[in-house]
Design an enzyme around this catalytic site. Sequence first.
Site, PDB file in Angstrom:
ATOM      1  CB  ALA A  66     -27.965  90.133  99.200  1.00  0.00           C
ATOM      2  N   GLY A 111     -24.520  86.619  97.395  1.00  0.00           N
ATOM      3  CA  GLY A 111     -24.803  87.381  96.171  1.00  0.00           C
ATOM      4  C   GLY A 111     -23.548  87.846  95.456  1.00  0.00           C
ATOM      5  CD  GLU A 114     -26.600  84.033  94.584  1.00  0.00           C
ATOM      6  OE1 GLU A 114     -26.678  85.026  95.338  1.00  0.00           O
ATOM      7  OE2 GLU A 114     -27.512  83.205  94.449  1.00  0.00           O
ATOM      8  CD  GLU A 134     -26.432  82.770  99.821  1.00  0.00           C
ATOM      9  OE1 GLU A 134     -25.615  81.844 100.043  1.00  0.00           O
ATOM     10  OE2 GLU A 134     -26.371  83.477  98.815  1.00  0.00           O
TER      11      GLU A 134
HETATM   12  C1  HXC Z   1     -24.533  93.972 105.012  1.00  0.00           C
HETATM   13  C2  HXC Z   1     -22.356  93.556 105.596  1.00  0.00           C
HETATM   14  C3  HXC Z   1     -22.369  92.358 104.859  1.00  0.00           C
HETATM   15  C4  HXC Z   1     -23.557  92.012 104.162  1.00  0.00           C
HETATM   16  C5  HXC Z   1     -20.430  92.589 105.758  1.00  0.00           C
HETATM   17  N1  HXC Z   1     -21.142  93.645 106.126  1.00  0.00           N
HETATM   18  N2  HXC Z   1     -21.157  91.772 104.976  1.00  0.00           N
HETATM   19  N3  HXC Z   1     -23.423  94.343 105.672  1.00  0.00           N
HETATM   20  N4  HXC Z   1     -24.617  92.845 104.292  1.00  0.00           N
HETATM   21  N5  HXC Z   1     -23.640  90.923 103.415  1.00  0.00           N
HETATM   22  C6  HXC Z   1     -20.729  94.753 106.992  1.00  0.00           C
HETATM   23  C7  HXC Z   1     -20.636  94.338 108.445  1.00  0.00           C
HETATM   24  O1  HXC Z   1     -21.912  94.377 109.042  1.00  0.00           O
HETATM   25  C8  HXC Z   1     -19.698  95.370 108.992  1.00  0.00           C
HETATM   26  O2  HXC Z   1     -20.412  96.566 109.194  1.00  0.00           O
HETATM   27  C9  HXC Z   1     -18.730  95.603 107.835  1.00  0.00           C
HETATM   28  O3  HXC Z   1     -19.404  95.133 106.658  1.00  0.00           O
HETATM   29  C10 HXC Z   1     -17.449  94.835 107.974  1.00  0.00           C
HETATM   30  O4  HXC Z   1     -17.775  93.487 108.192  1.00  0.00           O
HETATM   31  P1  HXC Z   1     -17.194  92.628 109.448  1.00  0.00           P
HETATM   32  O5  HXC Z   1     -18.136  91.507 109.667  1.00  0.00           O
HETATM   33  O6  HXC Z   1     -16.907  93.510 110.592  1.00  0.00           O
HETATM   34  O7  HXC Z   1     -15.813  92.104 108.844  1.00  0.00           O
HETATM   35  P2  HXC Z   1     -15.055  90.755 109.174  1.00  0.00           P
HETATM   36  O8  HXC Z   1     -15.088  90.466 110.630  1.00  0.00           O
HETATM   37  O9  HXC Z   1     -13.738  90.866 108.502  1.00  0.00           O
HETATM   38  O10 HXC Z   1     -15.909  89.619 108.451  1.00  0.00           O
HETATM   39  C11 HXC Z   1     -16.023  89.609 107.061  1.00  0.00           C
HETATM   40  C12 HXC Z   1     -17.146  88.609 106.642  1.00  0.00           C
HETATM   41  C13 HXC Z   1     -18.433  88.958 107.400  1.00  0.00           C
HETATM   42  C14 HXC Z   1     -16.685  87.193 106.947  1.00  0.00           C
HETATM   43  C15 HXC Z   1     -17.313  88.772 105.116  1.00  0.00           C
HETATM   44  O11 HXC Z   1     -18.687  90.358 107.245  1.00  0.00           O
HETATM   45  C16 HXC Z   1     -19.627  88.196 106.922  1.00  0.00           C
HETATM   46  O12 HXC Z   1     -19.779  87.034 107.245  1.00  0.00           O
HETATM   47  N6  HXC Z   1     -20.497  88.878 106.152  1.00  0.00           N
HETATM   48  C17 HXC Z   1     -21.748  88.317 105.718  1.00  0.00           C
HETATM   49  C18 HXC Z   1     -21.518  87.336 104.608  1.00  0.00           C
HETATM   50  C19 HXC Z   1     -22.808  86.713 104.124  1.00  0.00           C
HETATM   51  O13 HXC Z   1     -23.485  86.028 104.926  1.00  0.00           O
HETATM   52  N7  HXC Z   1     -23.163  86.883 102.861  1.00  0.00           N
HETATM   53  C20 HXC Z   1     -24.375  86.356 102.309  1.00  0.00           C
HETATM   54  C21 HXC Z   1     -25.482  87.348 102.503  1.00  0.00           C
HETATM   55  S1  HXC Z   1     -27.031  86.713 101.977  1.00  0.00           S
HETATM   56  P3  HXC Z   1     -20.232  97.443 110.537  1.00  0.00           P
HETATM   57  O14 HXC Z   1     -21.226  98.563 110.350  1.00  0.00           O
HETATM   58  O15 HXC Z   1     -20.526  96.529 111.679  1.00  0.00           O
HETATM   59  O16 HXC Z   1     -18.791  97.887 110.500  1.00  0.00           O
HETATM   60  C22 HXC Z   1     -26.981  86.834 100.302  1.00  0.00           C
HETATM   61  C23 HXC Z   1     -28.256  86.414  99.612  1.00  0.00           C
HETATM   62  C24 HXC Z   1     -28.254  86.708  98.124  1.00  0.00           C
HETATM   63  O17 HXC Z   1     -26.047  87.236  99.702  1.00  0.00           O
HETATM   64  C25 HXC Z   1     -29.634  86.531  97.524  1.00  0.00           C
HETATM   65  C26 HXC Z   1     -30.642  87.504  97.959  1.00  0.00           C
HETATM   66  C27 HXC Z   1     -31.985  87.338  97.279  1.00  0.00           C
END
Ligand code: HXC
Length: 260
Positions: A66, A111, A114, A134
């Site tokens: 998400a 997400g 999911e 998360e």
């Molecule tokens: C918003 C995201 C994002 C996310 C990545 N990006 N994941 N933006 N939400 N979930 C964006 C980054 O901010 C970045 O933007 C660009 O995508 C590229 O990501 P990087 O981090 O620079 O890439 P990398 O170093 O290769 O790392 C990849 C990654 C990392 C390991 C996937 O991006 C990461 O850990 N992402 C978050 C993963 C996460 O925690 N997902 C769960 C979210 S909570 P910029 O603008 O800086 O280039 C969830 C809850 C669901 O899903 C339920 C809700 C009710």
Amino acid sequence: MTYSNILVEYHEQIATVTINRPKALNALNTVTLQELSQVVHDLANNSSIRVVILTGSGEKAFVAGADIAEMNTKTPMEARSFSQLGQRLMNLIESLPQPVIAAINGFALGGGLELAMACDIRLAGENARFGQPEVNLGIPAGFGGTQRLPRLVGSGRASEILLTADLFDAQEAFRMGLVNRVYPKEDLQEQAMAMAKRIASKAPIAVQLTKSAIYKGANMDLISGQDYEAEVFALTFHTEDRKNGFRAFLEKTQTEFLGK
Ligand code: HXC
């Protein structure tokens, strides 16, 4: 209909839906969830489509979760609505008449995993990475992950994934039964399309009722699930496809299923 965050392509009887925010690794924000809900709703009423493929755009991600930037400013009430919006989408995908194949072409996190779990069949590129990270952010999974993951891989494995936030690769996902098959990444989309075509060539009503029995049965006791199975089994005996399928077998010929 045109969308801002998804692409929809039609190839014969197969629809491919691509989440298209590659700069944010296809993160699911509200607009993307709404657009996906709309397209799934439309596909449910499109009897010319027999199978759906769901994938992410770009080289790196299926869906990296998400949208963290959007969630950051939410109040608790808004967070609940967001969670429920995602949960409704996942349920809509699961209850879509047509089978849905997830072609997981990179990160499937939070997400994103999911979303993949709401699909009927999960195929992964060998570069795919999975996880429910998360708890790193101070939140639990919120689009059904705490419920679907234990059902798919057992509560022990699901607890480890959900509580440690550890990421794992496609081979490990395959070993635990979370994905059906793993392909070299350059072959993934072609293999997903080939499987979609194989399913699309089968009797569509039988395919849809089989999906329905699997999906409904997962929420029923065995006897109720079998009762439902017997009802859908009987229902196919009203169809031309059942008659033609049996005739083709008995006469040693081929038939093309028409979905009626
Ligand atoms: C918003 C995201 C994002 C996310 C990545 N990006 N994941 N933006 N939400 N979930 C964006 C980054 O901010 C970045 O933007 C660009 O995508 C590229 O990501 P990087 O981090 O620079 O890439 P990398 O170093 O290769 O790392 C990849 C990654 C990392 C390991 C996937 O991006 C990461 O850990 N992402 C978050 C993963 C996460 O925690 N997902 C769960 C979210 S909570 P910029 O603008 O800086 O280039 C969830 C809850 C669901 O899903 C339920 C809700 C009710």
